[in-house]
Enzyme design. Structure first.
Site, PDB file in Angstrom:
ATOM      1  N   HIS A 128       0.822  -1.223   0.000  1.00 57.57           N
ATOM      2  CA  HIS A 128       0.000   0.000   0.000  1.00 57.57           C
ATOM      3  C   HIS A 128       0.852   1.268   0.000  1.00 57.57           C
ATOM      4  CE1 HIS A 128      -3.477  -2.639   1.699  1.00 57.57           C
ATOM      5  NE2 HIS A 128      -3.344  -2.753   0.400  1.00 57.57           N
ATOM      6  N   CYS A 136       3.124  14.263  -7.561  1.00 62.44           N
ATOM      7  CA  CYS A 136       2.105  15.202  -8.032  1.00 62.44           C
ATOM      8  C   CYS A 136       0.870  14.425  -8.496  1.00 62.44           C
ATOM      9  CB  CYS A 136       2.679  16.020  -9.186  1.00 62.44           C
ATOM     10  SG  CYS A 136       1.455  17.087  -9.978  1.00 62.44           S
ATOM     11  N   CYS A 168       5.224  20.779 -12.507  1.00 62.00           N
ATOM     12  CA  CYS A 168       4.274  21.109 -13.578  1.00 62.00           C
ATOM     13  C   CYS A 168       3.454  22.356 -13.258  1.00 62.00           C
ATOM     14  CB  CYS A 168       3.336  19.935 -13.855  1.00 62.00           C
ATOM     15  SG  CYS A 168       2.077  19.655 -12.576  1.00 62.00           S
ATOM     16  N   GLY A 206      -1.170  -9.510  12.330  1.00 60.60           N
ATOM     17  CA  GLY A 206      -1.711  -8.176  12.622  1.00 60.60           C
ATOM     18  C   GLY A 206      -2.504  -7.546  11.499  1.00 60.60           C
ATOM     19  N   PRO A 233      -4.436 -10.894  18.180  1.00 62.22           N
ATOM     20  CA  PRO A 233      -5.207 -11.108  19.408  1.00 62.22           C
ATOM     21  C   PRO A 233      -6.678 -11.415  19.141  1.00 62.22           C
ATOM     22  CG  PRO A 233      -4.294  -8.851  19.326  1.00 62.22           C
ATOM     23  CD  PRO A 233      -3.895  -9.531  18.060  1.00 62.22           C
TER      24      PRO A 233
HETATM   25  C1  BJW Z   1      -2.764  -6.833  16.455  1.00 60.59           C
HETATM   26  C2  BJW Z   1      -2.273  -6.189  17.586  1.00 60.59           C
HETATM   27  C3  BJW Z   1      -1.073  -6.682  18.104  1.00 60.59           C
HETATM   28  C4  BJW Z   1      -4.100  -5.185  17.030  1.00 60.59           C
HETATM   29  N1  BJW Z   1      -0.466  -7.723  17.520  1.00 60.59           N
HETATM   30  N2  BJW Z   1      -2.150  -7.856  15.903  1.00 60.59           N
HETATM   31  C5  BJW Z   1     -13.118  -7.661  -3.320  1.00 60.59           C
HETATM   32  C6  BJW Z   1     -14.247  -7.648  -2.533  1.00 60.59           C
HETATM   33  C7  BJW Z   1     -14.709  -6.470  -1.966  1.00 60.59           C
HETATM   34  C8  BJW Z   1     -14.041  -5.267  -2.161  1.00 60.59           C
HETATM   35  C9  BJW Z   1     -12.919  -5.278  -2.933  1.00 60.59           C
HETATM   36  C10 BJW Z   1     -12.478  -6.447  -3.507  1.00 60.59           C
HETATM   37  N3  BJW Z   1     -11.363  -6.171  -4.228  1.00 60.59           N
HETATM   38  C11 BJW Z   1     -11.097  -4.856  -4.097  1.00 60.59           C
HETATM   39  C12 BJW Z   1     -12.040  -4.289  -3.329  1.00 60.59           C
HETATM   40  C13 BJW Z   1     -12.117  -2.858  -2.962  1.00 60.59           C
HETATM   41  C14 BJW Z   1     -11.173  -2.440  -1.873  1.00 60.59           C
HETATM   42  C15 BJW Z   1     -11.447  -3.237  -0.597  1.00 60.59           C
HETATM   43  O1  BJW Z   1     -10.741  -4.141  -0.241  1.00 60.59           O
HETATM   44  N4  BJW Z   1     -12.462  -2.843   0.144  1.00 60.59           N
HETATM   45  C16 BJW Z   1     -12.762  -3.487   1.419  1.00 60.59           C
HETATM   46  C17 BJW Z   1     -13.077  -2.425   2.468  1.00 60.59           C
HETATM   47  C18 BJW Z   1     -13.833  -4.490   1.252  1.00 60.59           C
HETATM   48  N5  BJW Z   1      -9.789  -2.579  -2.272  1.00 60.59           N
HETATM   49  C19 BJW Z   1      -9.181  -1.658  -3.015  1.00 60.59           C
HETATM   50  O2  BJW Z   1      -9.784  -0.667  -3.421  1.00 60.59           O
HETATM   51  C20 BJW Z   1      -7.728  -1.884  -3.359  1.00 60.59           C
HETATM   52  N6  BJW Z   1      -7.487  -1.705  -4.751  1.00 60.59           N
HETATM   53  C21 BJW Z   1      -7.935  -2.544  -5.668  1.00 60.59           C
HETATM   54  O3  BJW Z   1      -8.575  -3.534  -5.368  1.00 60.59           O
HETATM   55  O4  BJW Z   1      -7.583  -2.192  -6.951  1.00 60.59           O
HETATM   56  C22 BJW Z   1      -8.203  -2.890  -8.012  1.00 60.59           C
HETATM   57  C23 BJW Z   1      -9.431  -2.091  -8.363  1.00 60.59           C
HETATM   58  C24 BJW Z   1      -9.263  -0.819  -8.836  1.00 60.59           C
HETATM   59  C25 BJW Z   1     -10.386  -0.104  -9.200  1.00 60.59           C
HETATM   60  C26 BJW Z   1     -11.655  -0.649  -9.038  1.00 60.59           C
HETATM   61  C27 BJW Z   1     -11.797  -1.941  -8.508  1.00 60.59           C
HETATM   62  C28 BJW Z   1     -10.670  -2.670  -8.190  1.00 60.59           C
HETATM   63  C29 BJW Z   1      -6.844  -0.851  -2.669  1.00 60.59           C
HETATM   64  C30 BJW Z   1      -6.820  -1.019  -1.195  1.00 60.59           C
HETATM   65  C31 BJW Z   1      -5.964   0.082  -0.578  1.00 60.59           C
HETATM   66  C32 BJW Z   1      -5.999   0.057   0.942  1.00 60.59           C
HETATM   67  N7  BJW Z   1      -5.376   1.222   1.428  1.00 60.59           N
HETATM   68  C33 BJW Z   1      -5.259   1.429   2.894  1.00 60.59           C
HETATM   69  C34 BJW Z   1      -4.745   2.860   3.139  1.00 60.59           C
HETATM   70  C35 BJW Z   1      -3.248   2.982   2.827  1.00 60.59           C
HETATM   71  C36 BJW Z   1      -2.754   4.358   3.140  1.00 60.59           C
HETATM   72  C37 BJW Z   1      -2.840   4.684   4.601  1.00 60.59           C
HETATM   73  O5  BJW Z   1      -2.125   4.078   5.437  1.00 60.59           O
HETATM   74  O6  BJW Z   1      -3.628   5.568   4.940  1.00 60.59           O
HETATM   75  O7  BJW Z   1      -4.370   0.444   3.440  1.00 60.59           O
HETATM   76  S1  BJW Z   1      -6.800   1.134   3.766  1.00 60.59           S
HETATM   77  C38 BJW Z   1      -6.045   0.385   5.173  1.00 60.59           C
HETATM   78  O8  BJW Z   1      -6.440  -1.008   5.266  1.00 60.59           O
HETATM   79  C39 BJW Z   1      -4.529   0.383   4.892  1.00 60.59           C
HETATM   80  C40 BJW Z   1      -4.122  -0.966   5.422  1.00 60.59           C
HETATM   81  O9  BJW Z   1      -2.891  -1.361   4.855  1.00 60.59           O
HETATM   82  C41 BJW Z   1      -5.284  -1.847   5.018  1.00 60.59           C
HETATM   83  C42 BJW Z   1      -5.382  -3.121   5.774  1.00 60.59           C
HETATM   84  O10 BJW Z   1      -5.608  -2.889   7.126  1.00 60.59           O
HETATM   85  P1  BJW Z   1      -4.939  -3.853   8.214  1.00 60.59           P
HETATM   86  O11 BJW Z   1      -3.477  -3.756   8.125  1.00 60.59           O
HETATM   87  O12 BJW Z   1      -5.538  -5.183   8.117  1.00 60.59           O
HETATM   88  O13 BJW Z   1      -5.358  -3.104   9.559  1.00 60.59           O
HETATM   89  P2  BJW Z   1      -6.702  -3.197  10.400  1.00 60.59           P
HETATM   90  O14 BJW Z   1      -6.755  -1.960  11.199  1.00 60.59           O
HETATM   91  O15 BJW Z   1      -7.867  -3.516   9.540  1.00 60.59           O
HETATM   92  O16 BJW Z   1      -6.491  -4.453  11.357  1.00 60.59           O
HETATM   93  C43 BJW Z   1      -5.521  -4.448  12.384  1.00 60.59           C
HETATM   94  C44 BJW Z   1      -5.421  -5.840  12.963  1.00 60.59           C
HETATM   95  O17 BJW Z   1      -4.376  -5.829  13.931  1.00 60.59           O
HETATM   96  C45 BJW Z   1      -6.690  -6.305  13.686  1.00 60.59           C
HETATM   97  O18 BJW Z   1      -7.027  -7.609  13.232  1.00 60.59           O
HETATM   98  C46 BJW Z   1      -6.273  -6.341  15.155  1.00 60.59           C
HETATM   99  O19 BJW Z   1      -6.919  -7.386  15.894  1.00 60.59           O
HETATM  100  C47 BJW Z   1      -4.791  -6.601  15.032  1.00 60.59           C
HETATM  101  N8  BJW Z   1      -3.966  -6.212  16.181  1.00 60.59           N
HETATM  102  N9  BJW Z   1      -3.153  -5.194  17.966  1.00 60.59           N
HETATM  103  C48 BJW Z   1      -1.036  -8.277  16.461  1.00 60.59           C
HETATM  104  N10 BJW Z   1      -0.519  -6.120  19.253  1.00 60.59           N
END
Ligand code: BJW
Length: 262
Positions: A128, A136, A168, A206, A233
């Site tokens: 990501h 830009c 640009c 995580g 967790p």
């Molecule tokens: C611990 C802990 C401890 C706590 N020890 N653990 C198929 C089905 C449905 C939807 C889609 C699909 N395919 C694509 C989509 C759309 C969309 C999507 O997935 N939507 C969902 C909401 C359903 N995906 C996209 O749009 C992606 N692009 C794409 O598919 O392109 C193709 C396309 C293009 C055009 C049209 C259609 C398709 C792009 C996704 C980009 C995600 N970006 C972000 C922001 C990045 C920038 C930023 O940082 O601000 O990435 S969103 C955010 O979520 C960030 C993260 O990397 C990502 C994942 O989150 P993560 O890491 O799992 O964190 P959390 O907070 O969710 O979970 C934390 C975990 O930690 C928990 O489980 C806790 O229990 C645990 N935890 N303490 C260990 N001590």
């Protein structure tokens, strides 16, 4: 049938001890113990009315560039103010150990922070993007910026507009991260797929497993019945495909795993 445990079991210790090629997918949870909020936590300050999913989109940036830009600059300052935790260090140690034995531990992260690298690990791919680089919105030219002047621990009371592009003069700068609806960097995704396909052990650490396509990467391990181990967790969207789910903080559990790998 998923086997759940609060510390590493003999089965997992055996898998770890015999693994030569390990692939690890990390998410926000691995940085939580450093003090970086995960995406499902409530936002504070200027952003308290918004969820992370509202802010991490092209539409949000177009509607209110200052709100979204300041969120990223403040998060950048927070990340710069914190340190890697024992979970990051354990993966870095394990990677070094395996390399010394001609093995490999490949880290693929969804995180835009640099805490794996600051713990001494090499990251195969940031799926990501990175919060530290900018480009830009119009001409895509990369731009160097000074470090943000925020106190990372207290959200600012005012927002700032994104700077204009000097290359640009038409566009403004944005962070080099992947927002919802945008494509992931192809090379990082392909490298991640190859690492998981060729691993003899896959760890998922995580991540809630909600965000696609990153959340589908661990499923590639099932092609060769490679063991899948989750460290979290809480139960996740991926729990039911796991062979083992270790229920606890990654700082503690990954440190136990690296001990078992010696
Ligand atoms: C611990 C802990 C401890 C706590 N020890 N653990 C198929 C089905 C449905 C939807 C889609 C699909 N395919 C694509 C989509 C759309 C969309 C999507 O997935 N939507 C969902 C909401 C359903 N995906 C996209 O749009 C992606 N692009 C794409 O598919 O392109 C193709 C396309 C293009 C055009 C049209 C259609 C398709 C792009 C996704 C980009 C995600 N970006 C972000 C922001 C990045 C920038 C930023 O940082 O601000 O990435 S969103 C955010 O979520 C960030 C993260 O990397 C990502 C994942 O989150 P993560 O890491 O799992 O964190 P959390 O907070 O969710 O979970 C934390 C975990 O930690 C928990 O489980 C806790 O229990 C645990 N935890 N303490 C260990 N001590």
């Amino acid at each position: 049938m998923v086997k759940e445990a609060e510390q590493i079991t003999d089965d997992v210790a055996e898998l770890v001890a015999s693994a030569h090629r390990v692939a690890v997918l990390t998410g926000a949870g691995i940085s939580a113990e450093s003090g970086v909020p995960t995406f499902r936590e409530a936002q504070t300050g200027l952003w308290e009315r918004f969820s992370a999913e509202d802010l991490a989109t092209v539409e949000a940036f177009e509607n209110d560039p200052a709100l979204v830009w300041t969120w990223y600059r403040w998060r950048q300052s927070l990340i710069q103010a914190v340190e890697p935790n024992p979970g990051h260090s354990a993966l870095a140690d394990w990677q070094a150990q395996l390399r010394a034995r001609q093995g490999e531990l490949s880290i693929v992260t969804q995180n835009v922070d640099d805490l794996h690298e600051r713990a001494g690990a090499e990251v195969l791919g940031h799926l990501h993007g990175s919060i530290f680089t900018h480009r830009c919105v119009e001409c895509a030219e990369p731009a160097e910026l000074p470090a943000p002047q925020y106190n990372g621990f207290e959200p600012p009371s005012d927002s700032e507009q994104p700077p204009a592009c000097l290359a640009c003069a038409h566009g403004v700068l944005r962070p080099n991260v992947v927002w919802f609806g945008e494509m992931l960097p192809a090379e990082a995704f392909e490298d991640a797929s190859a690492a998981i396909r060729s691993a003899d052990l896959v760890l998922v650490v995580g991540t809630s497993g909600i965000v696609q396509p990153a959340a589908s990467l661990p499923l590639l391990a099932m092609e060769r019945r490679t063991p899948l181990v989750e460290v979290n967790p809480e139960p996740t969207e991926l729990t039911e495909v796991m062979d083992y789910s270790l229920r606890g903080p990654s700082g503690t559990l990954l440190a136990q795993m690296v001990q078992a790998s010696r």
